[in-house]
Scaffold this active site. Structure first.
Site, PDB file in Angstrom:
ATOM      1  N   SER A  95      28.650 -68.803 -44.904  1.00 45.95           N
ATOM      2  CA  SER A  95      28.761 -68.073 -46.162  1.00 45.95           C
ATOM      3  C   SER A  95      27.506 -67.255 -46.413  1.00 45.95           C
ATOM      4  CB  SER A  95      28.968 -69.058 -47.319  1.00 45.95           C
ATOM      5  OG  SER A  95      28.801 -68.422 -48.573  1.00 45.95           O
ATOM      6  N   TYR A 120      26.718 -75.995 -52.276  1.00 44.14           N
ATOM      7  CA  TYR A 120      27.668 -75.305 -51.395  1.00 44.14           C
ATOM      8  C   TYR A 120      26.915 -74.556 -50.300  1.00 44.14           C
ATOM      9  CZ  TYR A 120      30.927 -71.735 -49.776  1.00 44.14           C
ATOM     10  OH  TYR A 120      31.691 -70.909 -48.990  1.00 44.14           O
TER      11      TYR A 120
END
Length: 335
Positions: free
Chosen positions: A127, A152
């Protein structure tokens, strides 16, 4: 080829699986079908895949060690594309354990399956969030990314580190893909495009964080899919130029690679909202709010490595992408 796609009922997973199927590959899709967002949307995506004879689906959680072991024992995959993950920066603050179960434990089960069945190439979703507190832009894969600002992001950076360990120990070719704010038809309802579109359509105020002083490298789903397919077909090799005295984080002495996939054209948040307003023919009521914990003010992808190695650079304009997205939204949600 026989390809395992995890998260096959997800936004990117469904679009990628369909692209593989259209070119004649056999796709085995898995998804745990959790209720992080509406399961009906995941079911609708799956229906699009089930019309292909070369598609088979298993409801399976990455964290199910026995189930994952059986999956790899019963299949010989030519490629594995791991897109299943607990997503969302803000949700990682509310429910951190979900990220460890799916993104750490689940990814270990993927690595072990690939290792023991000698999969020729593992591609996995990282990501743009891994860039965290970095300020230098555009973000390059050669930059250090040791300062995540959300769990995350930390879980995705952990995936890159875990993949490197397996590439080094077992010569497992791995490629990590840092996705930059993906949007388009069939997108996740917890992300800005649907939240904004829904609010504008229903006449409800939309939340604009950091008082609108934000920009994102919004990347259209078709560009993401094309990039993933090209990378999946290119098995990484050890870099002869890699130097442990000046280590390049994006490559290694073993078969390991990391790429950005972004549009390389950041869009101001207020311009993004205006594009949706233009497509809908309706003005949004805006609720200006402060920056949220875990967010970053700006993202921009350096995609020169992707362009050099696989000959592809995302290029869909925000106007074209939003128009296609809004047309899908109107059709799917009957508005």
């Amino acid at each position: 080829m026989k390809i395992l796609v995890t998260g096959a009922a997800g936004f990117i997973g469904q679009a990628l699986s369909e692209a593989f199927l259209k070119r004649g590959d056999h796709v085995v899709g898995i998804d745990n079908m959790n209720d992080y967002y509406a399961v009906t949307l995941k079911e609708s995506r799956l229906e699009r895949l089930k019309k292909y004879d070369q598609f088979e689906f298993h409801k399976l959680d990455l964290a199910d060690r026995a189930g994952m072991e059986a999956l790899f024992q019963n299949n010989q995959f030519d490629r594995v594309v791991n897109l299943a993950a607990q997503a969302g920066v803000r949700y990682s603050i509310e429910n951190p354990h979900a990220y460890i179960d799916s993104n750490i434990v689940g990814f270990l089960n993927i690595l072990e399956g690939c290792r023991h069945s000698k999969v020729p190439h593992l591609v996995y979703a990282s990501s743009s969030s891994v860039f965290g507190a970095n300020k230098e832009q555009p973000f390059s894969e050669t930059h250090n990314v040791d300062h995540p600002v959300s769990l995350y992001a930390a879980s995705k950076k952990s995936n890159e580190l875990m993949a490197h360990a397996y590439s080094s120990l077992y010569k497992l070719p791995t490629t990590g893909l840092r996705f930059f704010t993906v949007y388009g038809p069939w997108g996740r309802p917890d992300m800005a495009p649907i939240l904004f579109t829904k609010g504008i359509v229903e006449g409800q105020p939309i939340n604009i964080f950091n008082n609108g002083d934000m920009e994102r490298d919004f990347t259209y789903i078709d560009d993401i899919v094309e990039g993933v397919i090209r990378v999946t077909d290119k098995i990484p090799a050890a870099s002869e130029q890699w130097d442990g005295h000046q280590p390049d984080p994006s490559s290694s002495y073993c078969p390991y690679k990391v790429y950005n996939i972004g549009n390389n054209t950041p869009v101001r948040l207020m311009d993004f909202v205006q594009a949706i307003e233009n497509a809908l023919g309706k003005t949004a009521e805006k609720n200006m709010m402060p920056m949220q914990p875990g967010d970053v003010p700006s993202t921009c992808a350096d995609v020169s490595s992707l362009e050099r190695d696989v000959g592809f650079k995302p290029a869909t304009s925000i106007e074209d992408g939003i128009n296609k997205f809004v047309a899908w939204y109107r059709d799917y949600y009957k508005v």
